[in-house]
Design an enzyme around this catalytic site. Structure first.
Site, PDB file in Angstrom:
ATOM      1  N   HIS A   1       0.831  -1.210   0.000  1.00 40.76           N
ATOM      2  CA  HIS A   1       0.000   0.000   0.000  1.00 40.76           C
ATOM      3  C   HIS A   1       0.864   1.257   0.000  1.00 40.76           C
ATOM      4  O   HIS A   1       0.637   2.182  -0.783  1.00 40.76           O
ATOM      5  CB  HIS A   1      -0.934   0.023   1.219  1.00 40.76           C
ATOM      6  CG  HIS A   1      -1.560   1.372   1.420  1.00 40.76           C
ATOM      7  ND1 HIS A   1      -2.654   1.792   0.697  1.00 40.76           N
ATOM      8  CD2 HIS A   1      -1.201   2.416   2.213  1.00 40.76           C
ATOM      9  CE1 HIS A   1      -2.948   3.038   1.054  1.00 40.76           C
ATOM     10  NE2 HIS A   1      -2.081   3.440   1.964  1.00 40.76           N
TER      11      HIS A   1
ATOM     12  N   SER B   1      -4.189   1.042  -4.495  1.00 32.55           N
ATOM     13  CA  SER B   1      -3.540  -0.189  -4.038  1.00 32.55           C
ATOM     14  C   SER B   1      -4.555  -1.301  -3.767  1.00 32.55           C
ATOM     15  O   SER B   1      -4.176  -2.365  -3.303  1.00 32.55           O
ATOM     16  CB  SER B   1      -2.709   0.090  -2.777  1.00 32.55           C
ATOM     17  OG  SER B   1      -3.539   0.507  -1.709  1.00 32.55           O
TER      18      SER B   1
HETATM   19 FE    FE Z   1      -2.085   5.292   2.934  1.00 33.15          FE
END
Ligand code: FE
Ligand code: PHE
Length: 274
Positions: free
Chosen positions: A136, A201
């Site tokens: 992420h 992400s």
């Molecule tokens: Fe973040």
């Protein structure tokens, strides 16, 4: 000595990560030796899947900068990325054990240092993870730090965070971060695209965000009034036309804005019933 951070939003889980590794500024060395072949494979599979979803969904600046992350078949060495990043925008990434408290977080951003978690999710969390991991943080956040205007905005946010802390307004400011840096949409000539890291992400949220009819033109006070959930897809997305617009609309002194917003009702994370 590092202590566990506070997080806003609805979650009951304590933060993961070994905070005893971190120094007073919460940074630590990237523990590269601890990555297993399975960890590298997880990164490679996440990267491949997500990269394939970007055309038509991610904003142009993100797609253009993504190759600057370098290797995609294993977790990169942060130092390697830093050589390119520093040259591009004078930003650097630093390693942290996980989420960190707001003041050290803001201080790092104010100094053009972006904290990146070094551990990676377990295979059983492949599709969804509540806490940020290296995938992420790197894949989601770092490409846009190569964009000069976005990069300057992130530093301004850090400085604004330190100020908000003194004004007791961190929760209001965190909503700005949430609805822009994490879950923001941008309107391009060819349609709505994601620039928020939480969208970029996540395979499920990327499609969900682009398809969502609940898009609101970016409005600073409205953003600050709107609560958010950290454990489900977003139900409302705020849209900007350019990073310059984001920079300009967040440049004025927030002191009167916080004072005003504190007198107004909070708004639900869910879209208002028509
Ligand atoms: Fe973040
Ligand atoms: N203009 C904000 C303030 O005076 C600082 C800020 C800039 C906050 C950019 C967020 C993003 O507090």
């Amino acid at each position: 000595m590092a202590v566990e951070p506070v997080v806003y939003g609805a979650s009951e889980r304590p933060p993961r990560g070994d905070y005893s590794r971190a120094g007073a500024d919460y940074t630590c060395p990237q523990d590269y030796a601890s990555y297993t072949p399975a960890d590298h494979a997880t990164y490679r599979r996440l990267y491949e899947r997500q990269a394939a979803l970007l055309p038509g969904r991610a904003c142009d600046a993100f797609i253009a900068a993504l190759p600057s992350l370098g290797v995609k078949d294993r977790i990169p060495h942060f130092d390697e990325i830093n050589q390119r990043l520093y040259q591009a925008t004078r930003w650097e990434i630093v390693t942290v054990p996980g989420l960190i408290p707001e003041v050290p977080f803001f201080s790092l951003l104010a100094n053009r240092k972006f904290p990146v978690t070094d551990w990676i999710r377990k295979p059983e969390e492949f599709d969804y993870i509540v806490e940020p991991d290296v995938f992420h943080d790197l894949f989601g956040h770092v490409p846009l730090l190569f964009d000069p205007v976005f990069a300057d905005h992130m530093q301004a946010y850090g400085k604004g965070g330190l100020k908000a802390h003194g004004l007791g307004a961190c929760e209001l400011l965190s909503r700005l971060y949430w609805y822009t840096v994490e879950f923001g949409l941008i309107r391009q000539k060819d349609g709505f695209r994601a620039y928020g890291a939480g969208i970029l992400s996540s395979p499920g949220e990327l499609q969900h965000a682009i398809d969502s009819p609940h898009r609101i033109v970016f409005d600073l006070k409205r953003v600050m009034r709107t609560r958010y959930k950290i454990d489900s897809y977003q139900q409302t997305y705020f849209v900007i036309d350019s990073f310059q617009e984001l920079f300009d609309k967040t440049a004025p002194d927030f002191t009167p804005v916080y004072a005003r917003v504190k007198t107004l009702d909070e708004l639900s994370a869910a879209p208002a019933a028509a």
